[in-house]
Design an enzyme around this catalytic site. Structure first.
Site, PDB file in Angstrom:
ATOM      1  N   ASN A  56       0.844  -1.180   0.000  1.00 33.93           N
ATOM      2  CA  ASN A  56       0.000   0.000   0.000  1.00 33.93           C
ATOM      3  C   ASN A  56       0.891   1.245   0.000  1.00 33.93           C
ATOM      4  OD1 ASN A  56       0.583  -0.845   2.728  1.00 33.93           O
ATOM      5  ND2 ASN A  56      -1.038   0.457   3.519  1.00 33.93           N
ATOM      6  N   VAL A  57       0.453   2.252  -0.775  1.00 32.44           N
ATOM      7  CA  VAL A  57       1.191   3.511  -0.888  1.00 32.44           C
ATOM      8  C   VAL A  57       0.197   4.630  -0.631  1.00 32.44           C
ATOM      9  CG1 VAL A  57       2.587   4.979  -2.395  1.00 32.44           C
ATOM     10  CG2 VAL A  57       2.756   2.477  -2.589  1.00 32.44           C
ATOM     11  N   GLU A  69      -3.016  -4.848  -2.891  1.00 28.70           N
ATOM     12  CA  GLU A  69      -3.591  -5.791  -3.855  1.00 28.70           C
ATOM     13  C   GLU A  69      -3.612  -5.199  -5.262  1.00 28.70           C
ATOM     14  OE1 GLU A  69      -4.670  -4.786  -0.908  1.00 28.70           O
ATOM     15  OE2 GLU A  69      -6.247  -6.093  -0.134  1.00 28.70           O
TER      16      GLU A  69
END
Length: 144
Positions: A56-57, A69
């Site tokens: 995740n960013v 994902e």
């Protein structure tokens, strides 16, 4: 990856799930999470055996944030991959939290793999495996 009750196959499948989860957990340390501090990693298994990872960013403009994902799927798709078997989603080992895909990720994955296996858990020894179609029973997909 058919779900069968044959001993050897189940052992191999269990090992594969643990390996994918382990990869997801390890890459979670690469996440950029200055706001939530909730690191998530994903390991996406393509039909050809390649594994694509993602994290995740987060972004100051929260709408620009991307989940692990979708990062993994975008990497795979940008490399020409279109067929997927399983995805593992994990938080950092210190978290001990189970990270389930959010609604946007469920719909995004459904576009490419409505029957993909989604592997989550609090640790490699306590995994949950479900088909995406169980997590998103009436996903939206245009007929082509």
């Amino acid at each position: 990856m058919e779900m069968e009750n044959e001993g050897k196959y189940m052992d191999e499948k269990d090992e594969m799930m643990k390996e994918l989860y382990d990869i997801a957990e390890k890459v979670s340390s690469n996440a950029y999470t200055p706001f939530s501090h909730f690191n998530v990693g994903a390991a996406l298994l393509a039909e050809d055996g390649r594994v694509y990872t993602g994290v995740n960013v987060e972004n100051s403009s929260f709408g620009a944030t991307i989940c692990a994902e979708r990062t993994a799927f975008v990497k795979a798709i940008s490399e020409g991959e279109r067929k997927f078997k399983a995805i593992a989603v994990a938080t950092s080992p210190q978290s001990h939290e189970e990270a389930l895909p959010c609604g946007i990720c469920r719909q995004f994955m459904y576009e490419f793999a409505p029957d993909i296996y989604v592997i989550t858990g609090k640790s490699k020894e306590k995994l949950n495996t479900r088909k995406l179609s169980e997590l998103l029973p009436d996903g939206f997909k245009l007929e082509r």
